[in-house]
Design an enzyme around this catalytic site. Structure first.
Site, PDB file in Angstrom:
ATOM      1  N   ARG A   1     -23.752 -55.950 -82.456  1.00  0.00           N
ATOM      2  CA  ARG A   1     -24.387 -54.734 -82.923  1.00  0.00           C
ATOM      3  C   ARG A   1     -24.445 -54.735 -84.449  1.00  0.00           C
ATOM      4  NH1 ARG A   1     -20.567 -50.438 -79.912  1.00  0.00           N
ATOM      5  NH2 ARG A   1     -19.090 -52.129 -80.358  1.00  0.00           N
TER       6      ARG A   1
ATOM      7  N   LYS B   1     -17.837 -51.497 -85.989  1.00  0.00           N
ATOM      8  CA  LYS B   1     -16.413 -51.605 -85.645  1.00  0.00           C
ATOM      9  C   LYS B   1     -15.536 -51.523 -86.887  1.00  0.00           C
ATOM     10  CE  LYS B   1     -14.892 -52.013 -82.204  1.00  0.00           C
ATOM     11  NZ  LYS B   1     -14.451 -50.873 -81.333  1.00  0.00           N
TER      12      LYS B   1
ATOM     13  N   TYR C   1     -16.588 -46.759 -86.403  1.00  0.00           N
ATOM     14  CA  TYR C   1     -15.512 -46.555 -85.434  1.00  0.00           C
ATOM     15  C   TYR C   1     -14.226 -47.108 -86.042  1.00  0.00           C
ATOM     16  CZ  TYR C   1     -18.997 -45.537 -81.815  1.00  0.00           C
ATOM     17  OH  TYR C   1     -20.014 -44.975 -81.085  1.00  0.00           O
TER      18      TYR C   1
ATOM     19  N   HIS D   1     -10.550 -45.912 -84.709  1.00  0.00           N
ATOM     20  CA  HIS D   1      -9.461 -45.940 -83.714  1.00  0.00           C
ATOM     21  C   HIS D   1      -8.112 -46.192 -84.386  1.00  0.00           C
ATOM     22  CE1 HIS D   1     -12.464 -45.838 -80.531  1.00  0.00           C
ATOM     23  NE2 HIS D   1     -13.086 -46.838 -81.106  1.00  0.00           N
TER      24      HIS D   1
ATOM     25  N   GLU E   1     -15.559 -41.771 -83.856  1.00  0.00           N
ATOM     26  CA  GLU E   1     -15.033 -41.321 -82.564  1.00  0.00           C
ATOM     27  C   GLU E   1     -14.352 -39.961 -82.615  1.00  0.00           C
ATOM     28  OE1 GLU E   1     -11.661 -43.708 -84.403  1.00  0.00           O
ATOM     29  OE2 GLU E   1     -13.845 -43.907 -84.247  1.00  0.00           O
TER      30      GLU E   1
ATOM     31  N   LEU F   1      -9.395 -40.435 -72.477  1.00  0.00           N
ATOM     32  CA  LEU F   1      -9.544 -40.289 -73.919  1.00  0.00           C
ATOM     33  C   LEU F   1      -8.931 -38.982 -74.391  1.00  0.00           C
ATOM     34  CD1 LEU F   1     -10.852 -41.151 -76.663  1.00  0.00           C
ATOM     35  CD2 LEU F   1     -12.811 -39.743 -75.997  1.00  0.00           C
TER      36      LEU F   1
ATOM     37  N   ASP G   1      -9.428 -49.491 -76.892  1.00  0.00           N
ATOM     38  CA  ASP G   1      -9.568 -49.206 -78.325  1.00  0.00           C
ATOM     39  C   ASP G   1      -8.530 -48.214 -78.809  1.00  0.00           C
ATOM     40  OD1 ASP G   1     -11.581 -50.839 -79.308  1.00  0.00           O
ATOM     41  OD2 ASP G   1     -13.178 -49.507 -78.656  1.00  0.00           O
TER      42      ASP G   1
END
Length: 371
Positions: free
Chosen positions: A15, A75, A94, A96, A118, A240, A270
């Site tokens: 991506r 990421k 993102y 995490h 997120e 989640l 993640d």
């Protein structure tokens, strides 16, 4: 503002942070976009596409990180990228961080202003920047589970949907959010027997109603999880808690009771994973065995479908990228409470409670940081 889009370096992460359409919208508003050469290749976006959209293509990641005021990624930065983090820069990706202590401390040391996709959260508790990738990951979870049930891959040899006169696979989905519903929908579409477990009774009612009772629902307790795990051919974990580590709901003891060749897919990896035995894997080496079962714990599942995922991610993130670029991050957060929920670090201060709780780091007041 000068926005940078570097190439992703995570294993098989194809991506890219912005599609050409997103670059074009930023350029129309007078912003400058720097794209690392080849950053979009995996998503079928060429350097020429970016140039035509108004971007400047540069040769190296160091040029992108070194010149950009706002970095837009997919990421989290990996250790080889940590030295590129800067105090006078905003990182939007993102993160995490509850499961990434090394990165959290690297961001604090660098003083970077880090905003996590997120945890951008609206008043209705929806997660607009996580939802599109959750939908993709949920659908992929069922696909990879069906694939790894094949005996050459160590699976039980059960066809997920069976054929007339044979038994269908029993699929258990733990967590009824976007990931869970999409996984359940795909498994039902393959004619498996599907059960979704969650603590949110209204959500279970909604799933049961939407699918006319074809997808079964159960309230999630440890005893009920243990019972359903024992009988399952596939378990998909999709629990989640935004910004926090995932709870360990499937224990090693439960896995030991499962049928040989059963498959467990931990989409929560993640955030640390919701199975006791989970540890992150890669697309190159996606599975490992526990008690004669197959665990799949790839942390960037949507990276395997980068054309779809890049378009979907840009659709979701672009409105927020435009706000940050047009207004600056602080003013954008003052005007948009959902975006403010995404702030994690700024100038050496941690401002997200979930990350602080996970790593024992003191947390500053986000409102005072935003102003």
């Amino acid at each position: 503002m000068r926005i940078g889009v570097p190439r992703e370096v995570k294993n098989n992460e194809n991506r890219v942070g912005l599609a050409a359409a997103g670059v074009h919208e930023l350029a129309l508003r007078g912003h400058e976009v720097l794209v690392e050469s080849g950053a979009g290749a995996g998503a079928r976006v060429s350097d020429e596409d970016y140039v035509a959209a108004g971007a400047t293509v540069v040769a190296t990641a160091e040029e992108v990180w070194g010149q950009a005021e706002l970095i837009v990624k997919v990421k989290e930065p990996l250790p080889q990228e940590h030295h590129l983090l800067r105090r006078d820069q905003v990182l939007f990706t993102y993160l995490h961080l509850a499961a990434e202590e090394e990165l959290a401390r690297a961001l604090l040391e660098a003083g970077t202003t880090a905003i996590a996709y997120e945890t951008v959260q609206r008043e209705d508790r929806s997660l607009p920047l996580l939802a599109p990738m959750s939908g993709i990951a949920g659908r992929l979870a069922t696909q990879v589970a069906a694939y790894h049930l094949m005996s050459p891959l160590g699976g039980s040899g059960v066809l997920m949907g069976g054929v007339p006169g044979t038994a269908e696979a029993e699929v258990l989905v733990i967590g009824g959010g976007v990931v869970g519903e999409q996984a359940a929908m795909m498994a039902h579409g393959l004619h498996a027997n599907v059960t979704v477990m969650d603590l949110d009774v209204p959500r279970l009612h909604q799933i049961a109603t939407m699918h006319h009772g074809a997808i079964l629902t159960r309230y999630s307790t440890s005893l009920d999880i243990a019972e359903k795990v024992r009988d399952a051919d596939v378990v998909i974990g999709s629990v989640l808690i935004p910004g926090k580590r995932a709870p360990k709901l499937v224990t090693d003891e439960m896995v030991a009771t499962m049928k040989p060749g059963s498959v467990l897919v931990d989409v929560a990896i993640d955030q640390g994973g919701c199975f006791e035995n989970s540890h992150p894997t890669t697309h190159d080496d996606p599975t490992f065995r526990v008690h004669d079962t197959v665990f799949y714990c790839v942390g960037n599942m949507p990276g395997s479908v980068p054309v779809t995922a890049t378009a979907a991610l840009t659709n979701a993130t672009l409105p927020y990228v435009l706000k940050i670029a047009d207004l600056g991050w602080q003013e954008a957060m003052r005007r948009d409470a959902a975006l403010a929920q995404g702030l994690h670090t700024h100038h050496g201060s941690l401002v997200h409670a979930g990350t602080g709780e996970a790593h024992g780091i003191d947390v500053a007041d986000a409102a005072s940081v935003i102003g």
